[in-house]
Design an enzyme around this catalytic site. Structure first.
Site, short mmCIF file in Angstrom:
data_model
loop_
_atom_site.label_atom_id
_atom_site.label_comp_id
_atom_site.label_asym_id
_atom_site.label_seq_id
_atom_site.Cartn_x
_atom_site.Cartn_y
_atom_site.Cartn_z
CE LYS A 13 -2.38 -0.64 3.82
NZ LYS A 13 -1.86 -1.94 4.29
NE ARG A 88 -4.50 -0.77 9.71
CZ ARG A 88 -3.39 -0.17 9.23
NH1 ARG A 88 -3.39 1.09 8.92
NH2 ARG A 88 -2.30 -0.88 9.06
NE ARG A 122 7.10 -2.80 6.17
CZ ARG A 122 5.77 -2.58 6.16
NH1 ARG A 122 5.16 -2.26 5.06
NH2 ARG A 122 5.08 -2.71 7.27
NE ARG A 153 6.04 -0.21 10.22
CZ ARG A 153 4.89 -0.11 9.58
NH1 ARG A 153 4.85 0.42 8.37
NH2 ARG A 153 3.78 -0.56 10.12
NE ARG A 164 1.62 -4.45 11.54
CZ ARG A 164 2.55 -4.22 10.61
NH1 ARG A 164 3.70 -4.85 10.66
NH2 ARG A 164 2.31 -3.37 9.65
P1 AMP Z 1 0.66 1.03 8.99
O1 AMP Z 1 1.89 1.86 8.83
O2 AMP Z 1 -0.46 1.48 8.10
O3 AMP Z 1 0.93 -0.45 8.87
O4 AMP Z 1 0.14 1.28 10.49
C1 AMP Z 1 0.94 0.93 11.61
C2 AMP Z 1 0.08 0.83 12.85
O5 AMP Z 1 -0.54 2.09 13.12
C3 AMP Z 1 -1.08 -0.15 12.77
O6 AMP Z 1 -0.68 -1.49 13.05
C4 AMP Z 1 -2.01 0.41 13.85
O7 AMP Z 1 -1.55 0.10 15.15
C5 AMP Z 1 -1.85 1.92 13.65
N1 AMP Z 1 -2.83 2.41 12.66
C6 AMP Z 1 -2.58 2.97 11.44
N2 AMP Z 1 -3.72 3.30 10.82
C7 AMP Z 1 -4.73 2.95 11.66
C8 AMP Z 1 -6.15 3.02 11.58
N3 AMP Z 1 -6.78 3.51 10.49
N4 AMP Z 1 -6.87 2.57 12.63
C9 AMP Z 1 -6.27 2.10 13.75
N5 AMP Z 1 -4.94 1.97 13.86
C10 AMP Z 1 -4.16 2.40 12.84
#
Ligand code: AMP
Length: 206
Positions: A13, A88, A122, A153, A164
């Site tokens: 993404k 999400r 990653r 990360r 996740r």
């Molecule tokens: P990402 O970088 O999109 O994988 O997001 C990393 C982490 O941020 C996720 O595993 C969640 O803990 C939090 N996060 C990001 N976007 C959301 C969302 N829309 N709703 C809830 N938690 C989020």
């Protein structure tokens, strides 16, 4: 154009959103990046988000929705945006319908067994936020684009990844049916070369 990028963690993404948003000249809004920057700056939102992120859980809807609503009200979003990582949950999607309903939802699909390798391998650049897979890096510590330092990360470590993926299937995957029902879903096979996925996304938007 108001776009959403949906898909499991590791589907690509972020990479695709970066390319597509600059092609369409709309801001790329990643809620994950917003939280990581809030954590770095030790803001109250960052401090609250961190414990959920470290556990591979979703940050509570109320926190994310308020943050996104504030971001979408900014001037650069007037002609559209690309949301990466939001919504999400169905509750977030319903809130977004009231703020500014998206025109199209791109669902990037990759089987779970491929995601595990993508996520554990990653690395992210501390300077330009570019993401790379260790199999494609000559030096695992330096960004091949800007020379910045690369890091893994915390939530890309194996213990958090399975959490996740479970959270994705339980809470986010229902959005596929939600947006299909609204007639806005474009399904893209993400198990392909990044440049091919990029072209498939653009043609799905034509
Ligand atoms: P990402 O970088 O999109 O994988 O997001 C990393 C982490 O941020 C996720 O595993 C969640 O803990 C939090 N996060 C990001 N976007 C959301 C969302 N829309 N709703 C809830 N938690 C989020």
């Amino acid at each position: 154009m108001k776009l959403i990028f949906l898909g499991p963690p590791g589907a690509g993404k972020g990479t695709q959103a970066t390319g597509v948003s600059s092609h369409l000249r709309v801001p790329h809004i990643s809620t994950g990046d917003m939280f990581r920057s809030a954590i770095k700056n030790q803001t109250p939102t960052g401090l609250e988000a961190k414990r959920y992120m470290d556990a591979g859980q979703l940050v509570p809807d109320s926190v994310v929705i308020a943050m996104v609503e504030e971001r979408l009200a900014m001037e650069d979003c007037a002609n559209g945006y690309l949301l990466d990582g939001f919504p999400r949950t169905v509750e977030q999607a319903e809130a977004l319908e009231k703020i500014a309903a998206p025109d199209a939802v791109i669902d990037i699909e990759v089987p779970d067994e491929k995601l595990l390798d993508r996520l554990t391998g990653r690395r992210v650049c501390t300077k330009c936020s570019g993401t790379f897979h260790i199999s494609k890096l000559a030096d695992e510590k330096l960004c091949p684009v800007c020379g910045g330092e690369l890091y893994q990360r915390d939530d890309d470590k194996p213990a958090t990844i399975s959490n996740r993926l479970n959270v994705y299937h339980a809470q986010t995957a229902p959005l596929i049916g939600y947006y299909a029902g609204l007639g806005r879903l474009k399904r893209i096979d993400g198990d392909d070369r990044p440049e091919d996925v990029f072209h498939k996304i653009l043609s799905s938007l034509e």
